[in-house]
Structure formats: C-alpha cells, structure tokens
Design a protein around this motif. Sequence first.
Motif, PDB file in Angstrom:
ATOM      1  N   ALA A 120       0.799  -1.228   0.000  1.00 43.45           N
ATOM      2  CA  ALA A 120       0.000   0.000   0.000  1.00 43.45           C
ATOM      3  C   ALA A 120       0.832   1.280   0.000  1.00 43.45           C
ATOM      4  O   ALA A 120       0.539   2.218  -0.736  1.00 43.45           O
ATOM      5  CB  ALA A 120      -0.989   0.025   1.164  1.00 43.45           C
ATOM      6  N   ARG A 121       1.873   1.361   0.837  1.00 45.48           N
ATOM      7  CA  ARG A 121       2.661   2.583   0.947  1.00 45.48           C
ATOM      8  C   ARG A 121       4.158   2.285   0.841  1.00 45.48           C
ATOM      9  O   ARG A 121       4.590   1.174   1.110  1.00 45.48           O
ATOM     10  CB  ARG A 121       2.431   3.260   2.313  1.00 45.48           C
ATOM     11  N   ARG A 154      12.962   9.018  -8.781  1.00 47.55           N
ATOM     12  CA  ARG A 154      11.988   9.604  -9.705  1.00 47.55           C
ATOM     13  C   ARG A 154      10.619   8.956  -9.568  1.00 47.55           C
ATOM     14  O   ARG A 154       9.579   9.630  -9.650  1.00 47.55           O
ATOM     15  CB  ARG A 154      12.486   9.462 -11.143  1.00 47.55           C
ATOM     16  N   GLU A 155      10.595   7.659  -9.355  1.00 42.42           N
ATOM     17  CA  GLU A 155       9.326   6.944  -9.255  1.00 42.42           C
ATOM     18  C   GLU A 155       8.691   7.038  -7.866  1.00 42.42           C
ATOM     19  O   GLU A 155       7.470   7.091  -7.740  1.00 42.42           O
ATOM     20  CB  GLU A 155       9.536   5.464  -9.622  1.00 42.42           C
ATOM     21  N   VAL A 156       9.510   7.072  -6.831  1.00 43.03           N
ATOM     22  CA  VAL A 156       8.976   7.017  -5.468  1.00 43.03           C
ATOM     23  C   VAL A 156       8.660   8.409  -4.907  1.00 43.03           C
ATOM     24  O   VAL A 156       7.706   8.561  -4.137  1.00 43.03           O
ATOM     25  CB  VAL A 156       9.957   6.265  -4.547  1.00 43.03           C
ATOM     26  N   ALA A 157       9.409   9.411  -5.282  1.00 38.55           N
ATOM     27  CA  ALA A 157       9.194  10.757  -4.720  1.00 38.55           C
ATOM     28  C   ALA A 157       7.757  11.263  -4.914  1.00 38.55           C
ATOM     29  O   ALA A 157       7.176  11.821  -3.974  1.00 38.55           O
ATOM     30  CB  ALA A 157      10.199  11.744  -5.307  1.00 38.55           C
ATOM     31  N   PRO A 158       7.146  11.092  -6.082  1.00 36.90           N
ATOM     32  CA  PRO A 158       5.760  11.550  -6.223  1.00 36.90           C
ATOM     33  C   PRO A 158       4.785  10.848  -5.281  1.00 36.90           C
ATOM     34  O   PRO A 158       3.814  11.463  -4.805  1.00 36.90           O
ATOM     35  CB  PRO A 158       5.431  11.233  -7.687  1.00 36.90           C
ATOM     36  N   LEU A 159       5.024   9.572  -4.999  1.00 35.48           N
ATOM     37  CA  LEU A 159       4.162   8.845  -4.058  1.00 35.48           C
ATOM     38  C   LEU A 159       4.285   9.447  -2.660  1.00 35.48           C
ATOM     39  O   LEU A 159       3.275   9.608  -1.950  1.00 35.48           O
ATOM     40  CB  LEU A 159       4.559   7.369  -4.015  1.00 35.48           C
TER      41      LEU A 159
END
Length: 248
Positions: free
Chosen positions: A81-82, A123-128
């Motif tokens: 989930a996170r 790049r992929e995780v920062a927006p989450l």
Amino acid sequence: MNQLDFQGRHAVVTGGAAGLGYAIAERLVQSGGSVTLWDRDASAAQQAALVLGAKAAAVEVDVSDYLSVQAAVKRTVRQSARIDALVNGAGITGPNAKVWDYPLDAWRQVMDVNLNGLFYCCREVAPLMRAQGWGRIVNIASVAGKDGNPNASAYSASKAAVIALTKSLGKELADVDVRVNCVTPAAVRTAIFEQMSPEHIQFMLGKIPMGRFGTPQEVAALVAWLCTEECSFSTGAVFDLSGGRSTY
C-alpha cells in the motif's frame, strides 16, 4: 541496541539481499517496520526475506533498467500500500584502474547502477511520498564521493553525483514532510570487497584513523534513524561514517 521507532512504516531497500542493504532492512524490521527487498538476485532476495520473517518481502528488480523500477514500484504498492522510506543501497564498485585505462563498458555499468538506478528509484517514489505527505529517502553514497579515490574514478564520480542529487532532491521536497539525506561510509567489509583489488582494500584501510573498517550494523543504525520521524529538520544533508577519515 537502541530502539528506534519505525512502527507501522514500510521501507523499500534496494540491494537488500545482502551486505549493507540487508543490515539496514534487518534494523528497520527490528524497529517495528516492514520492508521490501529490491534486488536483481531474486533467489537471494527471497532467502533474505525468509530470514527476516513475516514483515519482509522480496521483489526482483534491476535498478539500472527504468522499466524494471517502474514495475517494482507498482508491485510493491500492490503488496504493501505505501512506501514510507526508500533506501537506495544497490551499488557496484567497478574495476580498479587509472582513468586512461578504465574500460568504457565498466564505466557505463557503474554509472547505470550507482547513479542512474538511484535516480530512477527516486523519480518513481518521490511523487508517491509527496502525495501521501510523508517520506524518507536515504541514499548510500561513499567517502570516495567526497575525497575521490585513485584507481576508482567511476565509483568516486558516481558517488559524488549521488551526493549532489541528494542535495537537489532534498531542496525540491523541502515543502512537504519528505526528507532526503545521504550517508558517506568509508570502507565497510561486505561482499563488495570481492570486486576490489587487495591493494585498493589496503589503501582504503590506511586512510581510516580508527584503523579498522566499518560494520554493516554501524551503517544500518544511522540509516534507520534517518528513516524515522525523528529525522525532521535534516534534509539534503551528508552524514559521515568514516572512522575519522572525512571530517568536513
């Protein structure tokens, strides 16, 4: 061992099947959290997750492949989930050679794993993390990125770039409760030593005033703290673990 509070949080640790990555994952589980081990060695990652227990999972990923990172993020979020913390621990040393003799393919490989792979993960995780309003990113750099080790130009350059990327991303995420920091260990005895010449290993040891190599558990203690809520006013920072070698 001091008790850190990572209760209820979930971390992704790249290169988590062994060495520093495994030690960091172990400390985060001991601190009450859960982890997903990202590693290109699927079998080793699965075995490491089994040893860590019910709070650990494994995902096969080649961080140097952007599509592989994208797929790993999706799979991890489906399972957990996170992603509250991202520890970028995957790395290689490359060969020991003078700049003018350094193999071009080896240079590209070191940059693809140590720098590009770390960039892809961030790049992929920062927006989450921005969307959920909380996160911690810890990048494993090296004292070589500050000092520049002879006969290790690709490794030194890649780790210097990791330090600079950390500073940039830390500033970019400073408006939300997402902290981005890096650690710069001196040599820590892990399987990565197998990629280095005996002469280079001895050179590194001779640079450390304490006269010994660091341990994975010493690195894990600092990294785990950087993943917690207590690390609240440090971002874009560089934390040394160098046995006295680097004092700036």
